[in-house]
Design a protein around this motif. Structure first.
Motif, PDB file in Angstrom:
ATOM      1  N   LYS A   2       0.835  -1.190   0.000  1.00 35.36           N
ATOM      2  CA  LYS A   2       0.000   0.000   0.000  1.00 35.36           C
ATOM      3  C   LYS A   2       0.876   1.248   0.000  1.00 35.36           C
ATOM      4  CE  LYS A   2      -3.840  -2.196   2.459  1.00 35.36           C
ATOM      5  NZ  LYS A   2      -4.689  -2.168   3.674  1.00 35.36           N
ATOM      6  N   THR A   4       0.838   5.671   0.386  1.00 33.06           N
ATOM      7  CA  THR A   4       0.169   6.933   0.703  1.00 33.06           C
ATOM      8  C   THR A   4       1.159   8.061   0.502  1.00 33.06           C
ATOM      9  OG1 THR A   4      -1.117   5.807   2.433  1.00 33.06           O
ATOM     10  CG2 THR A   4      -1.121   8.215   2.439  1.00 33.06           C
ATOM     11  N   HIS A   6       1.598  11.449   1.727  1.00 29.57           N
ATOM     12  CA  HIS A   6       1.029  12.324   2.750  1.00 29.57           C
ATOM     13  C   HIS A   6       1.111  13.790   2.341  1.00 29.57           C
ATOM     14  CE1 HIS A   6       0.336   9.214   5.776  1.00 29.57           C
ATOM     15  NE2 HIS A   6       1.487   8.672   5.387  1.00 29.57           N
ATOM     16  N   THR A   9       1.475  15.583  -3.678  1.00 32.65           N
ATOM     17  CA  THR A   9       0.755  15.260  -4.913  1.00 32.65           C
ATOM     18  C   THR A   9       0.410  16.509  -5.720  1.00 32.65           C
ATOM     19  OG1 THR A   9      -1.418  15.327  -3.825  1.00 32.65           O
ATOM     20  CG2 THR A   9      -0.266  13.199  -3.885  1.00 32.65           C
ATOM     21  N   ILE A 436      -3.532  10.771  -7.601  1.00 34.37           N
ATOM     22  CA  ILE A 436      -4.076  10.590  -6.261  1.00 34.37           C
ATOM     23  C   ILE A 436      -3.944  11.912  -5.501  1.00 34.37           C
ATOM     24  CG2 ILE A 436      -3.493   8.143  -6.256  1.00 34.37           C
ATOM     25  CD1 ILE A 436      -1.218   8.756  -4.334  1.00 34.37           C
ATOM     26  N   LYS A 437      -4.540  11.974  -4.341  1.00 33.54           N
ATOM     27  CA  LYS A 437      -4.510  13.174  -3.512  1.00 33.54           C
ATOM     28  C   LYS A 437      -3.706  12.906  -2.253  1.00 33.54           C
ATOM     29  CE  LYS A 437      -9.073  14.688  -5.136  1.00 33.54           C
ATOM     30  NZ  LYS A 437     -10.466  15.040  -4.736  1.00 33.54           N
ATOM     31  N   ASP A 438      -3.237  13.981  -1.639  1.00 33.79           N
ATOM     32  CA  ASP A 438      -2.521  13.842  -0.373  1.00 33.79           C
ATOM     33  C   ASP A 438      -3.388  13.087   0.625  1.00 33.79           C
ATOM     34  OD1 ASP A 438      -0.461  15.302  -1.419  1.00 33.79           O
ATOM     35  OD2 ASP A 438      -0.652  17.018  -0.078  1.00 33.79           O
ATOM     36  N   GLU A 440      -4.421  10.020   0.454  1.00 36.63           N
ATOM     37  CA  GLU A 440      -5.154   8.890  -0.115  1.00 36.63           C
ATOM     38  C   GLU A 440      -4.256   7.652  -0.156  1.00 36.63           C
ATOM     39  OE1 GLU A 440      -7.258   7.573  -4.364  1.00 36.63           O
ATOM     40  OE2 GLU A 440      -6.505   9.618  -4.079  1.00 36.63           O
ATOM     41  N   THR A 441      -4.792   6.537   0.304  1.00 40.31           N
ATOM     42  CA  THR A 441      -4.042   5.280   0.319  1.00 40.31           C
ATOM     43  C   THR A 441      -4.543   4.363  -0.786  1.00 40.31           C
ATOM     44  OG1 THR A 441      -3.664   5.399   2.708  1.00 40.31           O
ATOM     45  CG2 THR A 441      -3.443   3.232   1.667  1.00 40.31           C
ATOM     46  N   ILE A 442      -3.606   3.796  -1.549  1.00 42.14           N
ATOM     47  CA  ILE A 442      -3.972   2.844  -2.597  1.00 42.14           C
ATOM     48  C   ILE A 442      -3.162   1.573  -2.422  1.00 42.14           C
ATOM     49  CG2 ILE A 442      -4.590   4.660  -4.245  1.00 42.14           C
ATOM     50  CD1 ILE A 442      -1.967   4.118  -5.696  1.00 42.14           C
ATOM     51  N   GLU A 447      -4.447  -2.237  -7.438  1.00 37.96           N
ATOM     52  CA  GLU A 447      -5.072  -1.014  -7.944  1.00 37.96           C
ATOM     53  C   GLU A 447      -5.424  -1.097  -9.425  1.00 37.96           C
ATOM     54  OE1 GLU A 447      -6.475   2.964  -7.871  1.00 37.96           O
ATOM     55  OE2 GLU A 447      -6.075   1.487  -6.317  1.00 37.96           O
ATOM     56  N   ASN A 452      -9.781   6.342 -10.963  1.00 35.19           N
ATOM     57  CA  ASN A 452      -9.911   7.683 -10.408  1.00 35.19           C
ATOM     58  C   ASN A 452      -9.244   8.766 -11.253  1.00 35.19           C
ATOM     59  OD1 ASN A 452     -11.347   6.896  -8.117  1.00 35.19           O
ATOM     60  ND2 ASN A 452      -9.467   6.280  -7.056  1.00 35.19           N
TER      61      ASN A 452
END
Length: 454
Positions: A2, A4, A6, A9, A436-438, A440-442, A447, A452
């Motif tokens: 995973k 993220t 933080h 982005t 992705i955005k700050d 957000e966890t993928i 994935e 998105n």
């Protein structure tokens, strides 16, 4: 695995990325935000990094620029930190110098220096493990010396693998090596890629060798040359060093700059380059240090190290012996300068009609409209200067070449103020861009990168 991001982005700098496997956390960079970046009054608290359970966490540092390492002292002291061997040495010297600053900046440098004493260092290509992670440092071409990207792999699943680029380019002194590096990178699930220049129409990505060629010409044309350049831009400093030798100009720098260069080449690799000091007893029998004029060897192409004149504490200046003054009057010089009184006092001794100043760093530092404006630097360099610089980051052509070489399921932009520009530059039917955005966890292994991008 995973992932993220933080922070990073939608802004350049302030980077903090987390990779997680079975409760183990591998963070990449813990940087300060650049001036003008969006900020919050609330502190950024990240579980496993600076709060909560940190027993299964580690921090990797890509390079020593403040927007990637500036918050290292805020990481929990128990977390192991990894950094390139030479980069660590350079960064410690930088922080040691900053400890002499009064106020908050000096206190922060002291805390950072203490934290850096326990950093674990690595070398290019030498794999190491942390928990379920296998990390391979990949040396990158960047304006910070000894900068790295990381191949991060799940040791229990060799298909669960990411390439985190860090900051990079391919037009620097190690540009040729960059292409050799990326061709050897295996198939990855994701490339987590910097995009500093993605929206810049003219990122000024001239090859570094053209910078040295330009300095060669200018140093021959001008007797007194004053260059304002980052003290940690090692590639540029050695270009200036070679251009000064080619032009027959003595190269002057202070002890701090000399020590920074020693981190790269090793002090024993320089010839004896300063004038040295001789201890002579005074009338009270106490030893006093006086310069010995016999050591300076300009003919061997080594820099001259400027020493501060401690006899005039209220009037900051460098000590220049009669021999060095005569040499400068005869040969001229190339001075690696900063915007401090000592340098300005020396510059004022040069004939104005024979002196040329150069800015060899990002021009945002002297632009009053820029959040990074440095008034002291702008005043020191004035209006009549030559701009001799190139970007420390990849242009879109370099990004495209890397994406073609590395087989990846998706490309995740970061370190960019306009991530959507990736979709324009690299259309979705050709490139698997995942925005992705700050925070957000993928799950990178599972994935679906198309979900998105709307």
């Amino acid at each position: 695995m995973k992932m993220t991001i933080h922070r990073g982005t939608d802004q350049i700098g302030g980077c903090i990325t987390e990779y997680e496997l079975d409760g183990w956390k591998l963070f990449v960079d813990f940087g300060d935000q650049l001036p003008g970046a969006p900020s919050s009054e609330k502190p950024l608290l990240i579980e496993g990094l600076n709060c909560g359970d940190t027993s299964k966490s580690a921090l990797l540092i890509t390079h020593y620029h403040g927007d990637h390492i500036g918050k290292i002292a805020e990481a929990d002291p128990s977390i192991p930190v990894y950094m390139g061997h030479i980069a660590h040495d350079i960064y410690c010297k930088l922080q040691r110098r900053l400890t002499f600053i009064n106020g908050e900046a000096g206190e922060k440098a002291k805390e950072t220096l203490i934290r850096c004493q326990n950093v674990r260092t690595f070398l290019d290509g030498e794999k190491f493990s942390f928990g379920p992670f296998v990390i391979e440092p990949v040396k990158m071409d960047h304006s910070a010396y000894d900068a790295y990207g990381f191949i991060i792999e799940n040791k229990d699943n060799d298909e669960d693998i990411v390439f985190h680029t860090g900051d990079f380019r391919a037009h620097g002194c190690f540009g040729d090596e960059f292409y050799d590096k990326i061709t050897s990178i295996p198939t990855v699930k994701a490339i987590v890629c910097e995009g500093t220049n993605i929206e810049r129409e003219n990122p000024n990505a001239k090859p570094e060798y053209t910078i040295e060629d330009r300095f060669n010409t200018l140093f021959k044309e001008n007797k007194y040359n004053v260059v304002f350049v980052s003290s940690t831009n090692i590639d540029r400093l050695f270009e200036i060093y070679r251009a000064a030798a080619e032009a027959g100009r003595p190269l002057l720098m202070d002890k701090y700059q000399y020590d920074i260069l020693n981190s790269v080449i090793g002090e024993n690799d320089w010839n004896r380059n300063d004038e040295g000091w001789t201890a002579i007893p005074d009338e009270n029998g106490d030893n006093q240090k006086y310069p010995n004029e016999g050591f300076y060897e300009f003919d061997k192409g080594v820099p001259y190290v400027l020493n501060y004149d401690h006899f005039y504490r209220e009037y900051p200046k460098f000590f220049l012996s009669g021999k060095l003054r005569r040499l400068i009057n005869w040969k001229g010089c190339v001075l690696i300068a900063r915007s401090t009184p000592q340098f300005q006092t020396l510059i004022d001794t040069f004939s104005k009609d024979k002196t040329q100043k150069y800015l060899s760093m990002w021009n945002g530092y002297i632009n009053p409209a820029s959040p990074a404006y440095n008034e002291n630097l702008a005043k020191a360099i004035g209006q009549d200067y030559e701009y001799v610089h190139t970007s420390g980051h990849a242009d879109t052509h370099t990004l495209e070449q890397m994406f073609k070489e590395i087989d990846a399921n998706m490309i995740i932009p970061m370190h960019t103020s306009n991530p959507k520009k990736f979709l324009e530059q690299f259309p979705e039917n050709d490139w698997q861009i995942r925005l992705i955005k700050d925070g957000e966890t993928i799950d990178i292994e599972k994935e679906d990168y198309w979900t998105n991008n709307e």
